[in-house]
Design an enzyme around this catalytic site. Structure first.
Site, PDB file in Angstrom:
ATOM      1  N   ASP A 149     -54.864   0.872  -4.972  1.00 17.66           N
ATOM      2  CA  ASP A 149     -55.258  -0.433  -4.451  1.00 17.66           C
ATOM      3  C   ASP A 149     -54.010  -1.300  -4.299  1.00 17.66           C
ATOM      4  O   ASP A 149     -53.285  -1.548  -5.272  1.00 17.66           O
ATOM      5  CB  ASP A 149     -56.254  -1.099  -5.414  1.00 17.66           C
ATOM      6  CG  ASP A 149     -56.704  -2.459  -4.922  1.00 17.66           C
ATOM      7  OD1 ASP A 149     -57.309  -2.526  -3.847  1.00 17.66           O
ATOM      8  OD2 ASP A 149     -56.429  -3.450  -5.613  1.00 17.66           O
ATOM      9  N   ASP A 480     -64.072  -3.685  -4.197  1.00 12.59           N
ATOM     10  CA  ASP A 480     -63.818  -3.645  -2.753  1.00 12.59           C
ATOM     11  C   ASP A 480     -65.115  -3.410  -1.980  1.00 12.59           C
ATOM     12  O   ASP A 480     -65.368  -4.044  -0.953  1.00 12.59           O
ATOM     13  CB  ASP A 480     -62.804  -2.543  -2.417  1.00 12.59           C
ATOM     14  CG  ASP A 480     -61.401  -2.902  -2.892  1.00 12.59           C
ATOM     15  OD1 ASP A 480     -61.233  -4.001  -3.448  1.00 12.59           O
ATOM     16  OD2 ASP A 480     -60.485  -2.083  -2.706  1.00 12.59           O
TER      17      ASP A 480
END
Length: 615
Positions: A149, A480
């Site tokens: 990420d 997310d």
């Protein structure tokens, strides 16, 4: 403050005029005054300046730079500081401690800044896409994080350069606003900086480059609107939402369970969403994890889980139709606000005090029973005597529950948080269908599940995994996915992924560049080339030939006029992202382009960098 002046000895020599240091401090010798009577006033000014050299180095070097505007000395400039004079000829300092500063100007400053931005983008480039690599980050205290990420990687990197910190802020802004695309936005910014460096070397002014990038970004955002699609969804038809969340989870370490996790994320968002207002409060979704089990055991709880157990081991482990008293006051006698001391000198006084304390506990427990509570959840602890009394009275209790969890329990059960026992009423009790205690494996770990709540607008995603790092990465991945589902509820427009949107925008921007007069068209073409960096990175990370793959897909889009063709990262056999069901949110893609352009413009406009010197 030490002052060093620019002259090569203790004597000043100019135009056959010699004055020693001794004469200067004495106001000039008689021989000097006789020889140069007309210049007496100039000497006085010079003496004032020379006074600054009192603190000179041990070798006796006094440095003064002389410039003759008149027949004699009128201006002195210092090497270690910028010096100016007022109307009376007295010097004063403008810039202080220049010798302790590093300074870069003009093209050198811009190239240094671009180099720093490119270095950060190169770190994240290999993490882009479904086949992107993970990064292992070790904190100073030895804690290890494994993730791909972008926001997490940059957050935990110890970045020192100020331009690199701008890139970190860029990724954080994308994460706060959209929640996804944190890696792509940094890679995009790095590509724009790389193209800008080439234009600077060609002699194009940075302001013209920034204006060209701004024009190109508006073209790209408008083109994304044209190629976007809208889809309809409802509480019963969630397939489109699930497919978009699956695209987000494809690039994560949890991609083997992307279908089940995407469904959990979508159901959680729809449970707390207000579809009429198109608003989602993600604070109502609690993400909890416990080491053990496997990733497939992750579940969605329509209620709240609390990492606590009943305060007494003999209390019931399952309560149906529970009426919950949510308290922020402790089960103990009240304490005076002021300092006090109680003298007990007889057994009778001690017995009286003990009975009084027990009476307090009895009253507290009885008040809870009188209002009809069948479970007490308390923010504070209580001692063994109160715990024993609660168990004897048949009133289960949970202690040391955090404030955030108390708020979620109150929202889910429809109860009110009560700060004092005197304010406890039946209307303030929360209601839940089942409250149960669940144990895990052979360990003594237990958690409390509060389910079938009166108000199901608060849910919990309970994650299982083999180790702590796996659980933390799953939390980041689900964050997310939750953000993507929220964005789709706010704006149900999508574009197709796999780099297809960037390739289509690149073709459109490059075609529009021919219609723009002036130097800006070079910057617009450079912007189009930078857009190609995203699909090229996807191909490279998937083990494909990047240039060959990109040119093939680009020519296919131009020939057929189909903006859905992208990079076949998963080697399915088709480049059509529509058939592969690879979607991305429109607002997320637009935000990427706008944020990257904004940061690159800011970096290009910096032409002077003043920083402390390295010691």
């Amino acid at each position: 403050m030490r002052c060093v002046l620019l002259v090569l000895s203790r004597r000043v020599v100019r135009d056959n005029f010699v004055i020693s240091k001794k004469e200067a401090f004495a106001g000039g010798s008689s021989a000097y005054n006789a020889k140069h009577k007309s210049r007496a006033s100039n000497v006085q000014n010079f003496v004032l300046l020379f006074f600054f050299s009192l603190l000179f180095n041990s070798s006796g070097t006094v440095l003064i730079s002389l410039s003759l505007k008149s027949p004699f000395f009128s201006t002195f400039s210092l090497l270690s500081m910028a010096l100016a004079f007022d109307e009376y000829g007295r010097p004063f300092i403008i810039l202080k401690e220049q010798e302790q500063m590093n300074r870069l100007r003009g093209l050198d400053a811009q190239k240094a800044n671009i180099s720093a931005g490119k270095a950060v983008a190169r770190i994240l480039r290999t993490s882009l896409g479904p086949k992107g690599m993970d990064k292992m980050l070790q904190s100073p205290d030895g804690e290890v994080t494994i993730t791909n990420d972008g926001a997490t990687i940059l957050e935990q990197m110890d970045v020192d350069n100020q331009i690199a910190k701008l890139m970190v802020e860029l990724s954080r802004s994308q994460d706060y606003e959209i929640g996804d695309g944190t890696t792509g936005v940094v890679v995009m910014a790095g590509a724009l900086l790389e193209q800008a460096e080439r234009l600077l070397e060609c002699g194009i002014h940075p302001i013209r480059i920034a204006e060209g990038y701004e024009m190109a970004s508006r073209m790209a955002v408008d083109h994304l609107e044209k190629i976007s699609k809208t889809f309809e969804f409802s509480l019963t038809n969630i397939e489109s939402l699930v497919q978009t969340c699956m695209t987000t989870l494809s690039s994560k370490i949890v991609n083997r369970c992307k279908r089940s996790l995407a469904e959990i994320a979508v159901k959680a968002v729809l449970a707390v969403a207000d579809l009429d207002r198109k608003d989602v409060n993600l604070d109502l979704i609690k993400v909890e994890g416990k080491v053990g089990g496997k990733l497939e055991d992750t579940e969605l709880v329509y209620g709240i889980t609390v990492d606590k157990d009943m305060s007494h081991p003999q209390m019931p482990k399952r309560i149906e139709n529970a009426k919950i008293a949510i308290l922020t006051c402790p089960f103990e006698p009240p304490k005076p606000k002021t300092k006090h001391k109680v003298d007990i000198d007889t057994v009778e006084k001690f017995q009286t005090l003990r009975k009084q304390e027990q009476q307090y506990f009895d009253d507290m427990v009885q008040r809870c029973k009188d209002v009809g509570a069948t479970l007490v959840i308390c923010q504070w602890g209580f001692d063994d005597e109160a715990n024993h009394l609660l168990m004897n009275r048949g009133l289960p209790a949970v202690r040391w529950v955090g404030g955030v969890e108390l708020e979620l329990i109150a929202i889910a059960t429809g109860g009110r948080i009560v700060p004092r026992f005197q304010e406890l009423t039946p209307e303030k009790l929360g209601k839940a269908g089942i409250v149960r205690e669940k144990s895990f494996g052979t360990t003594k770990d237990r958690m409390l599940y509060i389910e079938q709540c009166a108000n199901s607008r608060a849910v919990t995603i309970f994650i299982r995994g083999g180790n702590k790092m796996m659980i933390e990465e799953t939390k980041r991945s689900l964050h997310d996915a939750l953000c993507v589902a929220r964005n789709l509820i706010r704006n149900n427009s999508i574009v197709y992924g796999g780099g297809s949107a960037e390739i289509s925008c690149s073709i459109a921007v490059e075609a529009a560049a021919d219609r723009i007069p002036g130097v800006e068209q070079y910057a617009i073409r450079a912007f189009a080339d930078a857009l190609d960096s995203i699909p090229m990175a996807l191909a490279e990370n998937s083990g494909l030939q990047p240039i060959e793959t990109l040119t093939a897909v680009k020519s296919q889009q131009v020939k057929e006029g189909n903006p859905h063709y992208g990079i076949d990262c998963n080697d399915i056999g088709t480049n059509d992202m529509l058939q592969q069901d690879v979607f991305e949110t429109l607002i997320g893609k637009q935000q990427q382009i706008l944020l990257a352009t904004q940061v690159v413009k800011m970096i290009l406009k910096i032409d002077d960098v003043i920083s402390p010197a390295d010691y």
